[in-house]
Design a protein around this motif. Structure first.
Motif, PDB file in Angstrom:
ATOM      1  N   ALA A  58       0.793  -1.228   0.000  1.00 48.20           N
ATOM      2  CA  ALA A  58       0.000   0.000   0.000  1.00 48.20           C
ATOM      3  C   ALA A  58       0.830   1.286   0.000  1.00 48.20           C
ATOM      4  CB  ALA A  58      -0.943  -0.013   1.197  1.00 48.20           C
ATOM      5  N   ASN A  59       1.989   1.263   0.651  1.00 50.12           N
ATOM      6  CA  ASN A  59       2.702   2.526   0.858  1.00 50.12           C
ATOM      7  C   ASN A  59       3.828   2.785  -0.129  1.00 50.12           C
ATOM      8  OD1 ASN A  59       1.239   3.329   3.330  1.00 50.12           O
ATOM      9  ND2 ASN A  59       2.114   1.425   4.064  1.00 50.12           N
ATOM     10  N   LEU A  60       3.961   1.913  -1.121  1.00 50.35           N
ATOM     11  CA  LEU A  60       4.947   2.179  -2.166  1.00 50.35           C
ATOM     12  C   LEU A  60       4.270   2.978  -3.281  1.00 50.35           C
ATOM     13  CD1 LEU A  60       6.800  -1.251  -2.564  1.00 50.35           C
ATOM     14  CD2 LEU A  60       7.477   0.697  -1.182  1.00 50.35           C
ATOM     15  N   THR A  61       5.067   3.737  -4.045  1.00 53.16           N
ATOM     16  CA  THR A  61       4.493   4.427  -5.196  1.00 53.16           C
ATOM     17  C   THR A  61       4.583   3.505  -6.408  1.00 53.16           C
ATOM     18  OG1 THR A  61       6.593   5.370  -5.882  1.00 53.16           O
ATOM     19  CG2 THR A  61       5.318   6.638  -4.306  1.00 53.16           C
ATOM     20  N   VAL A  62       3.845   3.876  -7.468  1.00 52.82           N
ATOM     21  CA  VAL A  62       3.822   3.047  -8.666  1.00 52.82           C
ATOM     22  C   VAL A  62       5.240   2.845  -9.215  1.00 52.82           C
ATOM     23  CG1 VAL A  62       2.963   2.887 -11.030  1.00 52.82           C
ATOM     24  CG2 VAL A  62       1.471   3.737  -9.230  1.00 52.82           C
ATOM     25  N   GLU A  88       8.085   3.071  -7.638  1.00 55.90           N
ATOM     26  CA  GLU A  88       8.886   2.228  -6.731  1.00 55.90           C
ATOM     27  C   GLU A  88       8.577   0.752  -6.935  1.00 55.90           C
ATOM     28  OE1 GLU A  88       9.750   4.791  -2.670  1.00 55.90           O
ATOM     29  OE2 GLU A  88       7.736   4.064  -3.055  1.00 55.90           O
ATOM     30  N   LEU A  89       7.281   0.464  -7.128  1.00 60.09           N
ATOM     31  CA  LEU A  89       6.881  -0.926  -7.350  1.00 60.09           C
ATOM     32  C   LEU A  89       7.508  -1.469  -8.633  1.00 60.09           C
ATOM     33  CD1 LEU A  89       4.966  -3.337  -6.524  1.00 60.09           C
ATOM     34  CD2 LEU A  89       3.360  -2.371  -8.161  1.00 60.09           C
ATOM     35  N   ILE A  90       7.449  -0.651  -9.692  1.00 61.77           N
ATOM     36  CA  ILE A  90       8.024  -1.097 -10.967  1.00 61.77           C
ATOM     37  C   ILE A  90       9.530  -1.327 -10.808  1.00 61.77           C
ATOM     38  CG2 ILE A  90       8.487  -0.374 -13.360  1.00 61.77           C
ATOM     39  CD1 ILE A  90       5.742   1.050 -13.287  1.00 61.77           C
ATOM     40  N   GLU A  91      10.197  -0.392 -10.102  1.00 59.76           N
ATOM     41  CA  GLU A  91      11.632  -0.553  -9.852  1.00 59.76           C
ATOM     42  C   GLU A  91      11.907  -1.841  -9.082  1.00 59.76           C
ATOM     43  OE1 GLU A  91      14.406   0.888 -10.902  1.00 59.76           O
ATOM     44  OE2 GLU A  91      12.983   1.921 -12.210  1.00 59.76           O
ATOM     45  N   MET A  92      11.059  -2.123  -8.086  1.00 56.67           N
ATOM     46  CA  MET A  92      11.259  -3.317  -7.264  1.00 56.67           C
ATOM     47  C   MET A  92      11.189  -4.580  -8.108  1.00 56.67           C
ATOM     48  SD  MET A  92       8.785  -4.767  -4.283  1.00 56.67           S
ATOM     49  CE  MET A  92       9.141  -6.327  -3.500  1.00 56.67           C
ATOM     50  N   VAL A  93      10.134  -4.658  -8.941  1.00 61.66           N
ATOM     51  CA  VAL A  93       9.972  -5.859  -9.759  1.00 61.66           C
ATOM     52  C   VAL A  93      11.125  -5.985 -10.764  1.00 61.66           C
ATOM     53  CG1 VAL A  93       8.457  -7.016 -11.419  1.00 61.66           C
ATOM     54  CG2 VAL A  93       7.489  -5.957  -9.398  1.00 61.66           C
ATOM     55  N   LYS A 102      16.789  -7.380  -1.226  1.00 63.16           N
ATOM     56  CA  LYS A 102      15.912  -6.541  -2.040  1.00 63.16           C
ATOM     57  C   LYS A 102      14.496  -6.573  -1.484  1.00 63.16           C
ATOM     58  CE  LYS A 102      18.581  -7.208  -6.204  1.00 63.16           C
ATOM     59  NZ  LYS A 102      18.730  -8.102  -7.361  1.00 63.16           N
ATOM     60  N   ILE A 103      14.010  -7.797  -1.207  1.00 58.26           N
ATOM     61  CA  ILE A 103      12.668  -7.936  -0.652  1.00 58.26           C
ATOM     62  C   ILE A 103      12.594  -7.215   0.692  1.00 58.26           C
ATOM     63  CG2 ILE A 103      10.913  -9.580   0.110  1.00 58.26           C
ATOM     64  CD1 ILE A 103      11.341 -10.570  -2.495  1.00 58.26           C
ATOM     65  N   LEU A 104      13.644  -7.418   1.498  1.00 55.16           N
ATOM     66  CA  LEU A 104      13.692  -6.782   2.819  1.00 55.16           C
ATOM     67  C   LEU A 104      13.573  -5.268   2.676  1.00 55.16           C
ATOM     68  CD1 LEU A 104      16.420  -7.633   5.475  1.00 55.16           C
ATOM     69  CD2 LEU A 104      15.500  -5.360   5.222  1.00 55.16           C
ATOM     70  N   ARG A 105      14.365  -4.722   1.743  1.00 54.01           N
ATOM     71  CA  ARG A 105      14.396  -3.269   1.595  1.00 54.01           C
ATOM     72  C   ARG A 105      13.019  -2.722   1.230  1.00 54.01           C
ATOM     73  NH1 ARG A 105      18.345  -1.978  -2.664  1.00 54.01           N
ATOM     74  NH2 ARG A 105      16.562  -1.620  -3.990  1.00 54.01           N
ATOM     75  N   TYR A 106      12.356  -3.400   0.282  1.00 54.50           N
ATOM     76  CA  TYR A 106      11.069  -2.878  -0.153  1.00 54.50           C
ATOM     77  C   TYR A 106       9.982  -3.075   0.892  1.00 54.50           C
ATOM     78  CZ  TYR A 106      12.926  -1.784  -4.693  1.00 54.50           C
ATOM     79  OH  TYR A 106      13.652  -1.230  -5.694  1.00 54.50           O
ATOM     80  N   SER A 107       9.978  -4.236   1.570  1.00 47.55           N
ATOM     81  CA  SER A 107       8.917  -4.374   2.571  1.00 47.55           C
ATOM     82  C   SER A 107       9.192  -3.439   3.745  1.00 47.55           C
ATOM     83  CB  SER A 107       8.713  -5.833   3.013  1.00 47.55           C
ATOM     84  OG  SER A 107       9.901  -6.384   3.435  1.00 47.55           O
ATOM     85  N   PHE A 108      10.469  -3.208   4.041  1.00 46.83           N
ATOM     86  CA  PHE A 108      10.781  -2.244   5.102  1.00 46.83           C
ATOM     87  C   PHE A 108      10.271  -0.853   4.728  1.00 46.83           C
ATOM     88  CE2 PHE A 108      13.485   0.946   7.082  1.00 46.83           C
ATOM     89  CZ  PHE A 108      13.443   0.554   8.410  1.00 46.83           C
ATOM     90  N   SER A 109      10.551  -0.429   3.487  1.00 47.47           N
ATOM     91  CA  SER A 109      10.131   0.938   3.160  1.00 47.47           C
ATOM     92  C   SER A 109       8.617   1.024   3.009  1.00 47.47           C
ATOM     93  CB  SER A 109      10.849   1.460   1.916  1.00 47.47           C
ATOM     94  OG  SER A 109      10.577   0.652   0.815  1.00 47.47           O
ATOM     95  N   ASP A 110       7.968  -0.091   2.680  1.00 45.02           N
ATOM     96  CA  ASP A 110       6.501  -0.091   2.650  1.00 45.02           C
ATOM     97  C   ASP A 110       5.940   0.063   4.061  1.00 45.02           C
ATOM     98  OD1 ASP A 110       3.811  -0.525   1.911  1.00 45.02           O
ATOM     99  OD2 ASP A 110       4.023  -2.676   2.209  1.00 45.02           O
ATOM    100  N   SER A 125      11.302  -2.965  10.784  1.00 48.37           N
ATOM    101  CA  SER A 125      10.553  -1.724  10.775  1.00 48.37           C
ATOM    102  C   SER A 125       9.891  -1.479  12.142  1.00 48.37           C
ATOM    103  CB  SER A 125       9.536  -1.782   9.653  1.00 48.37           C
ATOM    104  OG  SER A 125       8.524  -0.875   9.852  1.00 48.37           O
ATOM    105  N   LEU A 126       9.311  -2.529  12.726  1.00 46.21           N
ATOM    106  CA  LEU A 126       8.716  -2.388  14.060  1.00 46.21           C
ATOM    107  C   LEU A 126       9.786  -2.043  15.095  1.00 46.21           C
ATOM    108  CD1 LEU A 126       6.177  -5.375  14.192  1.00 46.21           C
ATOM    109  CD2 LEU A 126       5.690  -2.957  13.872  1.00 46.21           C
ATOM    110  N   SER A 127      10.941  -2.708  14.984  1.00 49.11           N
ATOM    111  CA  SER A 127      12.012  -2.446  15.942  1.00 49.11           C
ATOM    112  C   SER A 127      12.503  -1.007  15.827  1.00 49.11           C
ATOM    113  CB  SER A 127      13.185  -3.399  15.706  1.00 49.11           C
ATOM    114  OG  SER A 127      12.755  -4.723  15.806  1.00 49.11           O
ATOM    115  N   PHE A 128      12.556  -0.497  14.597  1.00 52.35           N
ATOM    116  CA  PHE A 128      12.975   0.889  14.393  1.00 52.35           C
ATOM    117  C   PHE A 128      12.027   1.853  15.103  1.00 52.35           C
ATOM    118  CE2 PHE A 128      16.206   2.551  11.439  1.00 52.35           C
ATOM    119  CZ  PHE A 128      16.949   1.398  11.321  1.00 52.35           C
ATOM    120  N   SER A 129      10.715   1.636  14.904  1.00 48.66           N
ATOM    121  CA  SER A 129       9.735   2.509  15.564  1.00 48.66           C
ATOM    122  C   SER A 129       9.952   2.473  17.071  1.00 48.66           C
ATOM    123  CB  SER A 129       8.314   2.036  15.274  1.00 48.66           C
ATOM    124  OG  SER A 129       8.032   2.107  13.923  1.00 48.66           O
TER     125      SER A 129
END
Lengths: 233, 262
Positions: free
Chosen positions: A86-90, A92-97, B3-11, B97-101
Motif C-alpha cells: 500500500a505505501n509504495l508508489t507506482v 517504486e513498485l516497478i523498480e522493485m519488480v 531486495k525484498i527486505l528493503r522494499y517491505s521495510f520501506s513499505d 521496521s517495528l524495531s525501528f519505531s
C-alpha cells in the motif's frame, strides 16, 4: 513448449487435477476455459510452482520444472487480483519488480500506452481497481519472456484498455511467444485465442481450435458451445 | 533477500501504524522520564509496558501483514526467486521496521534526557535489547501461525491466544503451580519454565541488569543464584536467540510445502 504428463493434485478429498496430459507445442494464444472449480487456476499455479503436484511432471522445453525456480525467469505472469504494497508508489513498485529480475525491461512504452504517467508518484493504496490492473499489466508485460501467463486479464478494465490489452497480446503473439490465458469472457477467448483447452472437474475435456469445438457441439459461438457442454452433462 | 527486505521495510515503515507505534513510545518515554525524573524508575515502568506491548504488536502486525500481502506474495512467487528468500525478506522487513519505531520512539526521549551521561545507560540498553528480541520472536511466531492457518480469522485468533498465553496466563499458571508444589524443590523446574517463555526471559534479562532483587521474583532469584548476574544475562540472551532462530527455521521449512492456490 509446455507439457504436462500425468499430472495429479488433490486437496484433501477434492481432486483438483486428475491425470492431466496436455501438450502446448506451438506458439500463440491458448485459452484455458472451464467453470469455477474446474482446475484452471490450479493448473496455472502448477506451472508457476505455487502448487506442487502430487504426481506427474511438467516439462518446459523438455526440462522438468517441479520444485525448481530458475525457469521462472522466462515466464511473465499476470495475477488475477492486483493488490500491491500500500505505501509504495507506482514507480517504486516497478523498480522493485525490475530489481528482482536480471532482465531488460521496457516499462516506459507500457506506461505511456496505459496513460499511467500521472500516477507514477502516487501511492498504490489510493489507485482505483482499474488503474491497479493497468499497473499489473505493465508489470506482466515489461519483460521479454517466451511464456506469458494471464489470469483473468480483463478484470476491472475499461473498454479502451481492453482493446489496448488485446493489441498487446497480439504483438506478443507475433513475436513468437506462448501465451496462456484464463478468462470467463467467452467473446474474449474467441477473439484472441488460437487454441482452447476446456477443463471440467479436474480433467481435460477438450483441446483444439475454436472451430473444432463449435463443430463438435454443432453451435455457432464458443459461448453456446460451452453452454451446451455444461448443460448436457 | 535484501531486495525484498528493503522494499517491505520501506513499505511498512511508511504506514501510519508505524508512526503511531513510534509516537506511542515517544510520548510514554517523555512522560515517564520527566514525571519521575529518575531513570531507573522510568526503566522499571517501561519494562512492564514493553513486555506486554512489543509481543502484542509483533503478533498482530505479523498476522495482518502475512494475510494482507497474500496477493502480492503470489506475484513475487511467480518471479525467479526462492520461496524462503521471499518470506524471510518480508519477515525481516517487518520486524526491523517495528524495531525501528520502538528503538527511535524510546531513544529520542532518553537522548534528550542525556542518557549517555547517565550511569543508567546499561539499563536502558537492556530494555532496548529485550524489546527488539520480543518483536523479532513474536513476529516470527505470528508468521508461523499464519502459515499453518489458511483461514484468516482462525489464524488471528490463534496468534492472539498465543500472546495471551505467554504474556498473561503463563505467569498465573506458573505461580499457582509454585504454590501447589511448594514442598518440592522447584528450582530446576522453574528455570526450565522460564526458558520456555520469551517474555519471562526478557523480564529477567532487564531485571538482572537493574539488579533489583525485590523485583526479580522467584525465577529471577533462581537465575541469579544459579548463574550470577552476568552469566544469567548471557544465558537469557542465548535462549532468546534460540527463540528467534527456531521459528525462522520453521518458516523456511514450512514454506516449501505450502500451497498457494487461492
Amino acid at each position: 513448449m509446455i507439457e504436462f504428463k500425468n499430472l495429479k493434485k488433490s486437496f484433501g478429498r477434492l481432486n483438483a487435477l486428475e491425470d492431466i496430459n496436455l501438450k502446448i507445442s506451438k506458439k500463440g494464444v491458448f485459452a484455458i476455459l472451464g467453470p469455477n472449480g474446474s482446475g484452471k487456476t490450479t493448473l496455472i499455479k502448477c506451472i508457476l510452482g505455487m502448487v506442487i503436484p502430487d504426481q506427474g511432471s511438467i516439462l518446459i522445453n523438455e526440462k522438468n520444472i517441479i520444485k525448481k525456480w530458475e525457469y521462472r525467469n522466462d515466464i511473465n505472469y499476470l495475477p488475477q487480483i492486483a493488490d500491491f504494497p500500500a505505501n509504495l508508489t507506482v514507480s517504486e513498485l516497478i523498480e522493485m519488480v525490475k530489481d528482482l529480475r536480471a532482465k531488460e525491461a521496457n516499462e516506459s512504452a507500457l506506461i505511456e500506452l496505459f496513460g499511467l504517467d500521472p500516477f507514477l508518484d502516487k501511492k498504490l493504496s489510493i489507485l482505483s481497481g482499474g488503474t491497479k490492473q493497468k499497473v499489473n499489466l505493465v508489470l506482466a508485460f515489461m519483460f521479454d519472456s517466451s511464456i506469458i501467463i494471464l489470469d483473468e486479464p480483463s478484470t476491472g478494465l475499461d473498454p479502451l484498455s481492453i482493446i489496448q490489452m488485446k493489441e498487446l497480446i497480439e504483438t506478443q503473439k507475433k513475436e513468437g511467444k506462448t501465451i496462456l490465458i484464463t478468462t470467463h469472457i467467452m467473446s474474449l477467448a474467441e477473439e484472441i485465442s488460437d487454441e482452447i483447452v476446456f477443463m471440467l472437474e479436474g480433467k481435460k475435456y477438450f483441446q483444439g481450435t475454436i472451430d473444432e469445438i463449435k463443430k463438435k457441439t454443432k453451435e455457432k459461438t464458443l459461448e453456446s458451445a460451452i453452454a451446451k457442454i455444461l448443460g448436457g452433462r | 533477500m535484501l531486495k525484498i527486505l528493503r522494499y517491505s521495510f520501506s513499505d511498512i515503515s511508511r504506514s501510519q501504524w508505524s508512526y503511531f507505534y513510534f509516537a506511542f513510545y515517544f510520548i510514554i518515554g517523555f512522560t515517564l522520564l520527566f514525571l519521575s525524573s529518575d531513570v531507573s524508575k522510568a526503566v522499571i515502568t517501561l519494562v512492564n509496558i514493553i513486555l506486554v506491548l512489543s509481543p502484542l504488536i509483533g503478533t498482530v502486525f505479523g498476522v495482518i501483514y502475512f494475510y494482507n500481502s497474500k496477493e502480492f506474495t503470489q506475484l513475487l512467487l511467480a518471479k525467479p526467486i526462492k520461496r524462503s528468500t521471499i518470506f524471510i525478506g518480508q519477515y525481516l522487513g517487518l520486524s526491523l521496521s517495528l524495531s525501528f519505531s520502538f528503538v527511535l520512539g524510546l531513544g529520542f526521549p532518553f537522548l534528550f534526557y542525556g542518557i549517555f551521561r547517565s550511569p543508567a545507560i546499561g539499563d536502558f540498553f537492556s530494555l532496548l535489547i529485550s524489546g527488539v528480541f520480543l518483536t523479532f520472536i513474536f513476529t516470527a511466531l505470528a508468521f508461523n501461525i499464519a502459515l499453518s492457518n489458511e483461514n484468516k480469522i482462525k489464524g488471528f485468533a490463534a496468534a492472539i491466544l498465543l500472546w495471551l498465553l505467554l504474556a498473561v496466563i503463563y505467569d498465573g499458571l506458573f505461580l499457582i503451580s509454585l504454590m501447589v508444589f511448594n514442598e518440592y524443590p522447584l528450582e530446576k523446574v522453574s528455570l526450565i519454565a522460564t526458558a520456555l517463555n520469551p517474555i519471562d526471559l526478557s523480564r529477567i534479562l532487564v531485571l538482572l541488569k537493574l539488579d533489583i532483587s525485590a523485583l526479580l521474583g522467584y525465577t529471577g532469584a533462581v537465575f541469579q543464584k544459579f548463574f550470577g548476574g552476568g552469566l544469567g544475562m548471557l544465558i537469557s540472551i542465548f535462549i532468546l536467540m534460540l527463540w528467534t532462530v527456531l521459528p525462522i527455521l520453521r518458516i523456511m521449512q514450512k514454506i516449501e510445502k505450502r500451497i498457494f492456490n487461492e
